[in-house]
Structures are given as structure tokens and as C-alpha cells.
Write a protein that holds these residues in place. Structure first.
Motif, PDB file in Angstrom:
ATOM      1  N   LEU A  50       0.827  -1.209   0.000  1.00 29.61           N
ATOM      2  CA  LEU A  50       0.000   0.000   0.000  1.00 29.61           C
ATOM      3  C   LEU A  50       0.863   1.262   0.000  1.00 29.61           C
ATOM      4  N   SER A  51       1.960   1.236   0.744  1.00 38.78           N
ATOM      5  CA  SER A  51       2.846   2.406   0.740  1.00 38.78           C
ATOM      6  C   SER A  51       3.563   2.530  -0.608  1.00 38.78           C
ATOM      7  N   PHE A  52       3.783   1.413  -1.285  1.00 38.15           N
ATOM      8  CA  PHE A  52       4.398   1.411  -2.613  1.00 38.15           C
ATOM      9  C   PHE A  52       3.583   2.243  -3.603  1.00 38.15           C
ATOM     10  N   LEU A  53       2.283   2.096  -3.575  1.00 36.19           N
ATOM     11  CA  LEU A  53       1.421   2.833  -4.498  1.00 36.19           C
ATOM     12  C   LEU A  53       1.561   4.341  -4.310  1.00 36.19           C
ATOM     13  N   ASN A  89       8.895   3.960 -16.593  1.00 34.10           N
ATOM     14  CA  ASN A  89       9.378   4.173 -15.232  1.00 34.10           C
ATOM     15  C   ASN A  89       8.529   3.414 -14.222  1.00 34.10           C
ATOM     16  N   GLY A  90       7.281   3.128 -14.568  1.00 30.17           N
ATOM     17  CA  GLY A  90       6.446   2.293 -13.702  1.00 30.17           C
ATOM     18  C   GLY A  90       7.002   0.883 -13.598  1.00 30.17           C
ATOM     19  N   ALA A  91       7.391   0.329 -14.760  1.00 32.74           N
ATOM     20  CA  ALA A  91       7.979  -1.021 -14.760  1.00 32.74           C
ATOM     21  C   ALA A  91       9.308  -1.021 -14.007  1.00 32.74           C
ATOM     22  N   GLY A  92      10.110   0.013 -14.219  1.00 30.00           N
ATOM     23  CA  GLY A  92      11.382   0.113 -13.507  1.00 30.00           C
ATOM     24  C   GLY A  92      11.187   0.269 -12.014  1.00 30.00           C
ATOM     25  N   PHE A  93      10.180   1.057 -11.623  1.00 25.84           N
ATOM     26  CA  PHE A  93       9.877   1.264 -10.215  1.00 25.84           C
ATOM     27  C   PHE A  93       9.420  -0.047  -9.579  1.00 25.84           C
ATOM     28  N   ILE A  94       8.585  -0.792 -10.293  1.00 20.77           N
ATOM     29  CA  ILE A  94       8.140  -2.098  -9.796  1.00 20.77           C
ATOM     30  C   ILE A  94       9.343  -3.019  -9.617  1.00 20.77           C
ATOM     31  N   GLY A  95      10.234  -3.038 -10.616  1.00 18.89           N
ATOM     32  CA  GLY A  95      11.437  -3.873 -10.516  1.00 18.89           C
ATOM     33  C   GLY A  95      12.319  -3.474  -9.341  1.00 18.89           C
ATOM     34  N   ALA A  96      12.517  -2.161  -9.192  1.00 21.15           N
ATOM     35  CA  ALA A  96      13.335  -1.669  -8.080  1.00 21.15           C
ATOM     36  C   ALA A  96      12.715  -2.053  -6.751  1.00 21.15           C
ATOM     37  N   THR A 156      20.036   2.125  -0.496  1.00 19.67           N
ATOM     38  CA  THR A 156      20.018   1.253  -1.670  1.00 19.67           C
ATOM     39  C   THR A 156      18.851   1.608  -2.580  1.00 19.67           C
ATOM     40  N   ASN A 157      17.696   1.814  -1.990  1.00 21.00           N
ATOM     41  CA  ASN A 157      16.492   2.126  -2.753  1.00 21.00           C
ATOM     42  C   ASN A 157      16.620   3.466  -3.478  1.00 21.00           C
ATOM     43  N   PHE A 158      17.216   4.465  -2.836  1.00 22.53           N
ATOM     44  CA  PHE A 158      17.395   5.767  -3.489  1.00 22.53           C
ATOM     45  C   PHE A 158      18.199   5.619  -4.774  1.00 22.53           C
ATOM     46  N   ILE A 159      19.286   4.906  -4.716  1.00 24.40           N
ATOM     47  CA  ILE A 159      20.152   4.741  -5.887  1.00 24.40           C
ATOM     48  C   ILE A 159      19.401   4.042  -7.016  1.00 24.40           C
ATOM     49  N   ILE A 160      18.679   2.993  -6.698  1.00 24.78           N
ATOM     50  CA  ILE A 160      17.953   2.244  -7.727  1.00 24.78           C
ATOM     51  C   ILE A 160      16.814   3.070  -8.310  1.00 24.78           C
ATOM     52  N   VAL A 161      16.007   3.701  -7.465  1.00 17.48           N
ATOM     53  CA  VAL A 161      14.859   4.473  -7.944  1.00 17.48           C
ATOM     54  C   VAL A 161      15.322   5.691  -8.733  1.00 17.48           C
ATOM     55  N   ARG A 162      16.374   6.339  -8.311  1.00 14.72           N
ATOM     56  CA  ARG A 162      16.906   7.485  -9.060  1.00 14.72           C
ATOM     57  C   ARG A 162      17.330   7.039 -10.451  1.00 14.72           C
ATOM     58  N   PHE A 163      17.990   5.904 -10.536  1.00 15.59           N
ATOM     59  CA  PHE A 163      18.392   5.363 -11.834  1.00 15.59           C
ATOM     60  C   PHE A 163      17.168   5.144 -12.723  1.00 15.59           C
ATOM     61  N   VAL A 164      16.121   4.574 -12.164  1.00 11.83           N
ATOM     62  CA  VAL A 164      14.898   4.301 -12.926  1.00 11.83           C
ATOM     63  C   VAL A 164      14.323   5.582 -13.508  1.00 11.83           C
ATOM     64  N   TYR A 207      11.704  -4.965  -1.811  1.00 12.01           N
ATOM     65  CA  TYR A 207      10.824  -5.769  -0.954  1.00 12.01           C
ATOM     66  C   TYR A 207      11.536  -7.056  -0.535  1.00 12.01           C
ATOM     67  N   PHE A 208      12.144  -7.737  -1.507  1.00  8.78           N
ATOM     68  CA  PHE A 208      12.850  -8.983  -1.196  1.00  8.78           C
ATOM     69  C   PHE A 208      13.934  -8.735  -0.151  1.00  8.78           C
ATOM     70  N   LEU A 209      14.720  -7.681  -0.360  1.00  5.72           N
ATOM     71  CA  LEU A 209      15.769  -7.331   0.598  1.00  5.72           C
ATOM     72  C   LEU A 209      15.166  -7.017   1.964  1.00  5.72           C
ATOM     73  N   GLN A 210      14.072  -6.264   1.980  1.00  2.00           N
ATOM     74  CA  GLN A 210      13.444  -5.899   3.257  1.00  2.00           C
ATOM     75  C   GLN A 210      12.887  -7.117   3.984  1.00  2.00           C
ATOM     76  N   ILE A 211      12.191  -7.994   3.280  1.00  2.00           N
ATOM     77  CA  ILE A 211      11.569  -9.133   3.968  1.00  2.00           C
ATOM     78  C   ILE A 211      12.643 -10.096   4.493  1.00  2.00           C
ATOM     79  N   VAL A 212      13.744 -10.248   3.742  1.00  2.00           N
ATOM     80  CA  VAL A 212      14.851 -11.083   4.221  1.00  2.00           C
ATOM     81  C   VAL A 212      15.474 -10.464   5.470  1.00  2.00           C
TER      82      VAL A 212
END
Length: 127
Positions: A47-50, A69-76, A112-120, A81-86
């Protein structure tokens, strides 16, 4: 000029990220009373992702939303999410209280998320 732009993006990213974090944690905190903490954490994340996507596009990076950028954001965020849940389960396993574990997770995943999302948003601009 690029340095000032990047600093502005980092500040706006912090505002958007804080908003998303408060939303995520609030949902998690509410739901963890009734359901498994992993499910509560996941629902809060989704929900916070949206909200995060919309605010990241329009406020943080001053871009329009697009399929690219939506697809890239989902990928990022799938990676995030995987990193967070682990990490969440690792901290629980280490004995950290389930109400504190999300904060330990964020300390690692936010940069980590900032770098990936900025790239997207910089590489998948709407034409």
C-alpha cells in the motif's frame, strides 16, 4: 547545478520516503495485532508502494508516470521488498522485537532504494 539538483532530489526523496515509511509502519502496526507479522509487513509495503510511486515520480524526480518508469519502479521495489523481507526476518531471528525490526531494515534499505529508484527515473524518462 547538478549537485544542487541531486541534493534537492535527496531531500524530496527523504520526504516521500518518510511519508511512505509512516504509512507502511502504521499499516504494519495495525495489522500485526491480528495477522502474521510477515503478511502485515507485506500489505503495508504494497500500500505504501502505491503512494510512493506517485510521489516519487511527480514530487521527487519531477517526472511524469509512464509504463517505462512504472515497470522500472516495480522492478526496483521488487528487489527492495525482497531485501526488506529477508532483513526483517533476519532481525526477528536475531531476537529484535517485531516492532523495532522494520526500523533496522530501513537503515539498510533506504540508501540502496534511493540509488535504484533514481536510476529508474533518470533512465526511463517519458518521451
Amino acid at each position: 547545478m547538478d549537485r544542487n539538483k541531486t541534493i534537492g532530489e535527496i531531500i524530496r526523496f527523504g520526504i516521500v520516503g518518510s511519508t511512505a515509511m509512516v504509512l507502511h509502519y502504521s499499516i504494519y502496526w495495525l495489522l500485526q495485532h491480528w495477522i502474521n507479522v510477515n503478511i502485515a509487513y507485506s500489505i503495508g509495503y504494497f500500500l505504501s508502494f502505491l503512494v510512493n510511486y506517485y510521489l516519487s515520480a511527480h514530487f521527487t524526480f519531477k517526472e511524469k508516470t509512464s509504463k517505462e518508469n512504472g515497470a522500472g519502479f516495480i522492478g526496483a521495489h521488487a528487489f527492495n521488498y525482497f531485501l526488506q523481507i529477508v532483513l526483517f526476518n533476519f532481525f526477528l531471528w536475531m531476537g529484535l522485537h517485531h516492532l523495532l525490526a522494520p526500523f533496522a531494515v530501513l537503515a539498510i534499505t533506504v540508501p540502496t532504494n534511493f540509488i535504484i529508484v533514481r536510476f529508474v527515473f533518470k533512465h526511463f524518462k517519458r518521451k
